[in-house]
Design a protein around this motif. Structure first.
Motif, PDB file in Angstrom:
ATOM      1  N   GLU A 157       0.814  -1.221   0.000  1.00 11.74           N
ATOM      2  CA  GLU A 157       0.000   0.000   0.000  1.00 11.74           C
ATOM      3  C   GLU A 157       0.846   1.270   0.000  1.00 11.74           C
ATOM      4  OE1 GLU A 157      -3.201  -0.131  -0.447  1.00 11.74           O
ATOM      5  OE2 GLU A 157      -3.220  -2.332  -0.347  1.00 11.74           O
ATOM      6  N   ALA A 198       2.280   2.583  -2.434  1.00  5.57           N
ATOM      7  CA  ALA A 198       2.026   3.342  -3.657  1.00  5.57           C
ATOM      8  C   ALA A 198       0.529   3.275  -3.970  1.00  5.57           C
ATOM      9  CB  ALA A 198       2.809   2.750  -4.831  1.00  5.57           C
ATOM     10  N   PRO A 199      -0.030   4.326  -4.476  1.00  4.39           N
ATOM     11  CA  PRO A 199       0.618   5.626  -4.684  1.00  4.39           C
ATOM     12  C   PRO A 199       0.837   6.358  -3.361  1.00  4.39           C
ATOM     13  CG  PRO A 199      -1.697   5.751  -5.270  1.00  4.39           C
ATOM     14  CD  PRO A 199      -1.439   4.318  -4.931  1.00  4.39           C
ATOM     15  N   LEU A 200       1.678   7.366  -3.405  1.00  7.77           N
ATOM     16  CA  LEU A 200       1.962   8.118  -2.191  1.00  7.77           C
ATOM     17  C   LEU A 200       0.707   8.834  -1.707  1.00  7.77           C
ATOM     18  CD1 LEU A 200       5.411   9.811  -2.940  1.00  7.77           C
ATOM     19  CD2 LEU A 200       4.929   7.593  -1.893  1.00  7.77           C
ATOM     20  N   ALA A 201       0.615   8.971  -0.392  1.00  7.53           N
ATOM     21  CA  ALA A 201      -0.542   9.659   0.182  1.00  7.53           C
ATOM     22  C   ALA A 201      -0.363  11.171   0.177  1.00  7.53           C
ATOM     23  CB  ALA A 201      -0.789   9.156   1.592  1.00  7.53           C
ATOM     24  N   LEU A 202       0.639  11.639  -0.534  1.00  3.96           N
ATOM     25  CA  LEU A 202       0.799  13.089  -0.664  1.00  3.96           C
ATOM     26  C   LEU A 202      -0.461  13.694  -1.277  1.00  3.96           C
ATOM     27  CD1 LEU A 202       4.459  13.224  -1.973  1.00  3.96           C
ATOM     28  CD2 LEU A 202       3.598  14.463   0.018  1.00  3.96           C
ATOM     29  N   PRO A 203      -0.853  14.881  -0.948  1.00  7.53           N
ATOM     30  CA  PRO A 203      -0.104  15.888  -0.172  1.00  7.53           C
ATOM     31  C   PRO A 203      -0.305  15.786   1.343  1.00  7.53           C
ATOM     32  CG  PRO A 203      -2.075  16.869  -1.074  1.00  7.53           C
ATOM     33  CD  PRO A 203      -2.066  15.456  -1.544  1.00  7.53           C
ATOM     34  N   TYR A 230      -2.412   5.166   0.890  1.00  4.57           N
ATOM     35  CA  TYR A 230      -3.238   6.032   0.047  1.00  4.57           C
ATOM     36  C   TYR A 230      -4.723   5.734   0.250  1.00  4.57           C
ATOM     37  CZ  TYR A 230      -4.943   8.499  -4.055  1.00  4.57           C
ATOM     38  OH  TYR A 230      -5.611   9.358  -4.890  1.00  4.57           O
ATOM     39  N   ARG A 260      -5.906   7.762   3.037  1.00  2.00           N
ATOM     40  CA  ARG A 260      -6.074   9.172   2.638  1.00  2.00           C
ATOM     41  C   ARG A 260      -7.383   9.366   1.870  1.00  2.00           C
ATOM     42  NH1 ARG A 260      -4.945  14.080   0.804  1.00  2.00           N
ATOM     43  NH2 ARG A 260      -5.310  14.446  -1.401  1.00  2.00           N
ATOM     44  N   LEU A 261      -7.658   8.444   0.950  1.00  2.00           N
ATOM     45  CA  LEU A 261      -8.902   8.562   0.181  1.00  2.00           C
ATOM     46  C   LEU A 261     -10.112   8.464   1.098  1.00  2.00           C
ATOM     47  CD1 LEU A 261      -8.437   6.533  -3.112  1.00  2.00           C
ATOM     48  CD2 LEU A 261      -8.393   8.986  -2.758  1.00  2.00           C
ATOM     49  N   ASP A 291      -5.676  14.115  -7.214  1.00  2.00           N
ATOM     50  CA  ASP A 291      -5.394  14.846  -5.983  1.00  2.00           C
ATOM     51  C   ASP A 291      -3.909  15.172  -5.845  1.00  2.00           C
ATOM     52  OD1 ASP A 291      -4.488  12.306  -5.621  1.00  2.00           O
ATOM     53  OD2 ASP A 291      -5.600  11.907  -3.770  1.00  2.00           O
ATOM     54  N   GLN A 304      -0.617  17.214  -5.940  1.00  2.00           N
ATOM     55  CA  GLN A 304      -0.314  18.638  -5.947  1.00  2.00           C
ATOM     56  C   GLN A 304       0.851  18.933  -6.872  1.00  2.00           C
ATOM     57  OE1 GLN A 304       0.172  19.904  -1.880  1.00  2.00           O
ATOM     58  NE2 GLN A 304      -1.868  20.798  -1.908  1.00  2.00           N
ATOM     59  N   HIS A 345       5.272  14.178  -7.076  1.00  2.00           N
ATOM     60  CA  HIS A 345       4.779  13.189  -6.114  1.00  2.00           C
ATOM     61  C   HIS A 345       4.531  11.846  -6.788  1.00  2.00           C
ATOM     62  CE1 HIS A 345       3.140  16.726  -3.483  1.00  2.00           C
ATOM     63  NE2 HIS A 345       4.457  16.652  -3.520  1.00  2.00           N
ATOM     64  N   GLY A 376       6.360   8.326  -5.960  1.00  2.00           N
ATOM     65  CA  GLY A 376       5.578   7.134  -5.646  1.00  2.00           C
ATOM     66  C   GLY A 376       5.950   5.947  -6.500  1.00  2.00           C
ATOM     67  N   ALA A 425       0.486  -0.138  -8.385  1.00  2.00           N
ATOM     68  CA  ALA A 425      -0.209   0.437  -7.230  1.00  2.00           C
ATOM     69  C   ALA A 425      -1.568  -0.232  -7.072  1.00  2.00           C
ATOM     70  CB  ALA A 425      -0.375   1.940  -7.423  1.00  2.00           C
ATOM     71  N   PRO A 426      -1.885  -0.660  -5.845  1.00  2.00           N
ATOM     72  CA  PRO A 426      -3.157  -1.374  -5.660  1.00  2.00           C
ATOM     73  C   PRO A 426      -4.384  -0.470  -5.770  1.00  2.00           C
ATOM     74  CG  PRO A 426      -2.026  -1.110  -3.558  1.00  2.00           C
ATOM     75  CD  PRO A 426      -1.082  -0.615  -4.607  1.00  2.00           C
ATOM     76  N   THR A 427      -4.168   0.832  -5.585  1.00  2.00           N
ATOM     77  CA  THR A 427      -5.292   1.768  -5.676  1.00  2.00           C
ATOM     78  C   THR A 427      -4.935   2.855  -6.678  1.00  2.00           C
ATOM     79  OG1 THR A 427      -5.714   1.398  -3.324  1.00  2.00           O
ATOM     80  CG2 THR A 427      -6.806   3.275  -4.340  1.00  2.00           C
ATOM     81  N   ARG A 447      -5.100   6.516  -8.249  1.00  2.00           N
ATOM     82  CA  ARG A 447      -5.345   7.847  -7.700  1.00  2.00           C
ATOM     83  C   ARG A 447      -6.734   8.320  -8.078  1.00  2.00           C
ATOM     84  NH1 ARG A 447      -2.007  10.819  -5.073  1.00  2.00           N
ATOM     85  NH2 ARG A 447       0.167  10.191  -5.043  1.00  2.00           N
ATOM     86  N   THR A 448      -7.338   9.025  -7.163  1.00  2.00           N
ATOM     87  CA  THR A 448      -8.650   9.587  -7.462  1.00  2.00           C
ATOM     88  C   THR A 448      -8.517  10.580  -8.612  1.00  2.00           C
ATOM     89  OG1 THR A 448      -9.278   9.387  -5.168  1.00  2.00           O
ATOM     90  CG2 THR A 448     -10.581  10.883  -6.503  1.00  2.00           C
TER      91      THR A 448
END
Lengths: 328, 648
Positions: free
Chosen positions: A298, A300-305, A314, A317-318, B62, B64, B68, B72, B83-85, B87-88
């Motif tokens: 888990e 990736a992806p990074l939980a940034l910002p 991540y 974060r979502l 999401d 910025q 990033h 990642g 990546a298992p998820t 990005r939104t």
């Protein structure tokens, strides 16, 4: 637990509560940041606490056996936000708290609602009942949920900041209650491992479920003695400690271990470090490795910002973003 | 089922004319999609619907900073897929409102659910419901709007396409990809199929200005596929070539054959010569004479010739004989004798016209037949479009592709002027005429000299709709066409456009995404502006059901210019199939080439019942050269004194 209002109804929104307070003659408070920002974790001082080894005789470092693998099926998180809305005569703070918790199911690499009752949002006023007139309490109760922040036998006077701290703790308890309910619901009917943001020791039945995996990002209490501390702080990415038991009188005993998600590099030694909790019943080294592989996947992806991205998944974060959206 | 939801923020608020909505990532929405918003209520509690067309789309996550994502994935793009998820990600669209129902009060678009427009929604959104009603139907299909499973015909209003409310159509796009000619062919088919009975009759005059583009309108295409047929069916237009087409082309410079790529013998039956004599040309002398040529003095002399000399008996003391000027040859003779007479009398002016002016006008007028050789005849014979006998749903193609620029201008000016005059008098034969001109930027440029042709196009654009004279014009760069011409076109079509052209001010009202879509349109796609549509919409149209120019010249290759006799045979066979090469050789034996051509032209012009007799008769008027037989002479008498003239 007080009434829980669906977010869509907004029956106890801050705006409604503020109007109700104006009607009973409370003095409105100036807008200020949320209490959680003003008083973050002020109650718990950092400390070391020895824990009973569960894997071997003493804490040791292991490389996680196997590559990261996707195993988590859902994510559980909760949020809270509290603000002083008004002051009753004599400066008694009346706090509005919003808490929310949700289980978000991962389907096709996207988080979706698990089921209709998987999201819980609660809004209420938190105040010391003994400090308010009965008529005021009754009047407020007709508009929104009102929760007493005092024990039934407590009598004043109270320091106003103590009252604010009590309200904040009451809100926190309410959040934990919602999270526990969500975790138990998943463990009863969910399919696959649930990634819980935080520990599971206080999560009621979930603490004994093989489905719940608690991941703790904050380390105000480090479960090591002085000799083992360098081992924890020196973990490299992909390494874990051996398991130990975390137990306290009011919580279930769970199996736990430290896992380094990312090398701290220029950060402090706790950066990228999480403490994992699972039910103690089926805990062994192989399971610790498997769960660690799930958590490592888990990264990736990074939980940034989010500033806590070093130790945050991540998916969490979502889920937090989702909760902010539905509880606003 | 809704596919999106309207959103608005303080930074990006909705207005009555523009709104934003988000959709699922896989929603069938794109630039040009028409949507319906449901939500909100009117003051009296009724339901409010807003229709809009998507003009811009945004997608973001999401993140910025792109950095990033790099972090990642540890700097390796291939890691990102593990990546298992995901990005939104958001799909956020901006739409321009097409219509509010009810129209008043006009308020910002409410937060509501967004639906893909249905057939009924399209009709309401584009205000087509007003002219699709039974009994008042004036709808002309222009194409099919497609979105997901929706295939809705989009209609233009005949009252706004062919007058009288508005009129004219302009189509822009890059050459080769914008399908300008195809679009016009398709639209003409559609008009012929759907032009309402109560509005009268309609015909089209198309100027073929380049290659074989319009040379095979009566031949079926073999390129239609099932998609095309489905589009024809959806629009209710028969997928067939034009049934009634006539072609007109000037002769080549040699005059043996017509200057057109439609010269294959199998297609000769409906190809007619376009040739004019002095009378026809003199009316439009201004087209060929620039302003430097035609000052007031020259203009006065031309007027004098037009009114007092041409087609009438003219005599003057300075002339040795009476003249009846019917042809350029007659005119040349008249000028010669006039100038000779003036020289003989040492006159500097004649009837107030100075000798220099007379010489100048002579030069300019008499060389018209040279400059427009093939179109203008020296002998006065004329073959013209059937003005006065135009047929409903007929297409008249004037092929000027092989003509010189002067001849093209002359043809265009005279044909359009004749159409206008006859429509004014209601004597043309039809109530409406569509004039199709390609390369409009050449005839009505935004800059350059003010020519007769440009003035005429301006006149059509500004006043033609009252007469039923409708201009369909095409060009590559709309920005290079006179503003008043394009500005008066009620309907505008846009095929694939050049980005440089889209950067000109005329396209500033289009959203950036719409401009990008215009620059990448496929063949068969158009953006349509029409007075009833609050915003431009994108449609698809089928390939024309007629044979394309390139295919046509392969299937019906142009014939090389034949010998004189073969040319005559080919021409006369369109009137009498029994005519043979041998017969022509016999009939025209020993006649000079110009006499044979004149005889052919007169025959084609008159189209007599007995072609052979008429053709032969053309040679009788001429005194045929005859061989002088040896004159009988008296034989000298032997032994007479005359036997030796020098005697002995």
């Amino acid at each position: 637990m007080g009434p829980t209002y669906p977010s869509t109804e907004g029956a106890a929104s801050a705006r409604d509560a503020r109007r109700a307070l104006q009607r009973v003659g409370a003095f409105p408070a100036a807008p200020e940041p949320a209490l959680e920002l003003l008083r973050p974790d002020a109650s718990e001082p950092p400390r070391l606490q020895r824990a009973e080894p569960l894997e071997g005789d003493a804490m040791a470092v292991r490389a996680v056996d196997g590559a990261p693998v996707v195993g988590i099926a859902a994510f559980l998180d909760g949020i809270q936000q509290s603000r002083v809305l008004a002051y009753w005569r004599g400066g008694i703070p009346v706090v509005h708290g919003t808490v929310a918790a949700a289980v978000r199911l991962r389907r096709d690499r996207t988080l979706v609602r698990w089921r209709a009752d998987a999201d819980r949002v609660d809004r209420a006023l938190y105040a010391p009942r003994a400090a308010l007139d009965d008529s005021v309490w009754t009047s407020l109760s007709t508009t929104c949920a009102v929760r007493d922040t005092l024990s039934p036998d407590e009598r004043g006077p109270w320091h106003p900041q103590d009252l604010v701290a009590r309200a904040l703790h009451a809100v926190q308890r309410q959040r934990e209650a919602l999270e526990t309910a969500c975790a138990e619901r998943w463990c009863a009917a969910g399919d696959g491992p649930l990634f819980v943001d935080g520990g599971i020791a206080a999560a009621g039945g979930a603490a004994h479920s093989p489905l719940a995996v608690g991941v703790v990002k904050s380390h105000r209490t480090l479960y090591v003695d002085g000799a083992a501390l360098p081992l924890v702080l020196g973990l490299r990415a992909g390494e874990r400690t051996t398991m130990f038991t975390v137990a306290s009188p009011r919580r279930a005993a769970v199996a736990s271990w430290y896992l380094r998600l990312r090398d701290p590099a220029a950060h402090d030694a706790l950066w990228g470090l999480v403490r994992v909790e699972i039910a103690r019943d089926d805990a062994d080294g192989a399971r610790a490795d498997l769960v660690s592989r799930w958590i490592l996947a888990e990264r990736a992806p990074l939980a940034l910002p989010d500033p806590r991205w070093g130790a945050m998944a991540y998916g969490i974060r979502l889920t937090e973003e989702y909760l902010r959206a539905v509880s606003r | 089922m809704s596919i999106g939801r309207v959103v608005a923020t303080e930074r990006k608020p909705n207005t009555p004319h523009e709104f934003h909505f988000w959709t699922a990532l896989d929603a069938p929405v794109g630039i040009g999609t028409i949507v319906r918003v449901e939500g909100g209520a009117t003051a009296d509690g009724g339901a409010l619907s807003v229709y809009g067309v998507v003009v811009e789309g945004f997608s973001y996550t999401d993140l910025q900073s792109p950095l990033h994502d790099v972090l990642g994935a540890d700097g390796d793009p291939s890691n990102a897929v593990h990546a298992p998820t995901d990005r939104t990600e958001i799909r956020l669209y901006t739409a321009h409102a097409l219509r509010h129902v009810p129209d008043e009060p006009l308020q910002p678009v409410p937060m509501g659910r967004v639906h893909l427009a249905t057939d009924e929604d399209i009709a309401v959104a584009l205000r087509m419901d007003g002219y699709l009603r039974d009994g008042q139907r004036t709808a002309i299909p222009i194409g099919v709007y497609r979105s997901g499973a929706t295939q809705s015909p989009v209609y233009l209003d005949a009252d706004f396409l062919l007058g009288p409310e508005a009129a004219h159509l302009n189509i822009s796009g890059v050459s080769g990809l914008a399908t300008k000619t195809s679009a016009v062919e398709w639209l003409l088919s559609s008009i012929f199929a759907h032009f309402p009975e109560q509005k009268g009759s309609v015909a089209a005059v198309c100027f073929n200005v380049k290659g074989p583009d319009l040379c095979f309108l009566d031949q079926p295409s073999d390129r239609l596929d099932d998609t095309d047929r489905a589009l024809y069916a959806a629009a209710g237009v028969p997928a067939e070539p034009f049934r009634d087409v006539e072609y007109f082309a000037p002769w080549t410079a040699r005059g043996h054959t017509l200057a057109t790529l439609r010269s294959h013998p199998a297609l000769a039956h409906n190809v007619r010569p376009l040739s004019w004599g002095l009378r026809e040309v003199l009316q439009y002398a201004e087209v060929l004479l620039n302003k430097d040529d035609v000052d007031a003095k020259a203009d006065a002399l031309i007027d004098f010739i037009r009114e007092r000399v041409v087609n009438q008996e003219f005599s003057d003391p300075i002339l040795t004989r009476g003249h009846t000027v019917r042809s350029f040859a007659d005119l040349a003779a008249w000028f010669s004798e006039l100038l000779r007479g003036m020289e003989g009398r040492d006159m500097e002016s004649w009837r107030t016209h100075h000798v220099a002016t007379i010489r100048k006008v002579r030069n300019r007028l008499t060389n018209i037949s040279t400059r427009c050789r093939g179109l203008v005849t020296d002998d006065g014979t004329s073959s013209d479009l059937p003005f006065g006998a135009f047929r409903d749903r007929a297409v008249y193609v004037v092929d000027v592709a092989a003509s010189e620029e002067d001849a093209q201008d002359l043809i265009f000016a005279r044909v359009v002027s004749q159409l206008r005059e006859q429509l004014e008098r209601r004597t043309l034969g039809v109530d409406h005429v569509i004039v199709f001109v390609d390369e409009l930027n050449k005839y009505a440029p935004s800059d350059g000299p003010d020519t007769y042709v440009r003035q005429m196009l301006l006149d059509i654009a500004e006043r033609g709709r009252y007469l039923g004279l409708v201009l369909f014009a095409a060009q590559q760069f709309r920005s290079q066409v006179h503003r008043r011409v394009v500005g008066n076109c009620g309907t505008a079509l846009f095929g694939r456009m050049d980005m440089d052209e889209l950067a000109t001010p005329g396209y500033a009202t289009l959203a950036p995404a719409t401009r990008v879509k215009l620059s990448t349109l496929d063949k068969g796609q158009l953006m349509v502006r029409h007075p009833h549509f609050a915003q431009p919409v994108f449609v698809r149209f089928p390939r024309p059901a007629v044979l394309g120019g390139r295919d046509g010249v392969e299937r019906f290759p142009a014939e090389p210019e034949p010998t004189l006799e073969a040319a005559v045979v080919r021409s006369l066979r369109t009137l009498d199939p029994t005519i043979t090469l041998e017969w022509v050789k016999q009939a025209a034996v020993a006649a000079p080439e110009e006499d044979v051509l004149r005889a052919r032209n007169r025959t084609l012009q008159v189209r007599p019942d007995d072609v052979k007799a008429y053709f032969r008769a053309q040679f009788r008027a001429r005194v045929a050269p005859e061989a002088v037989p040896d004159r009988p002479t008296a034989m000298p008498l032997a032994g007479s004194e005359f036997s030796d003239p020098y005697g002995g």
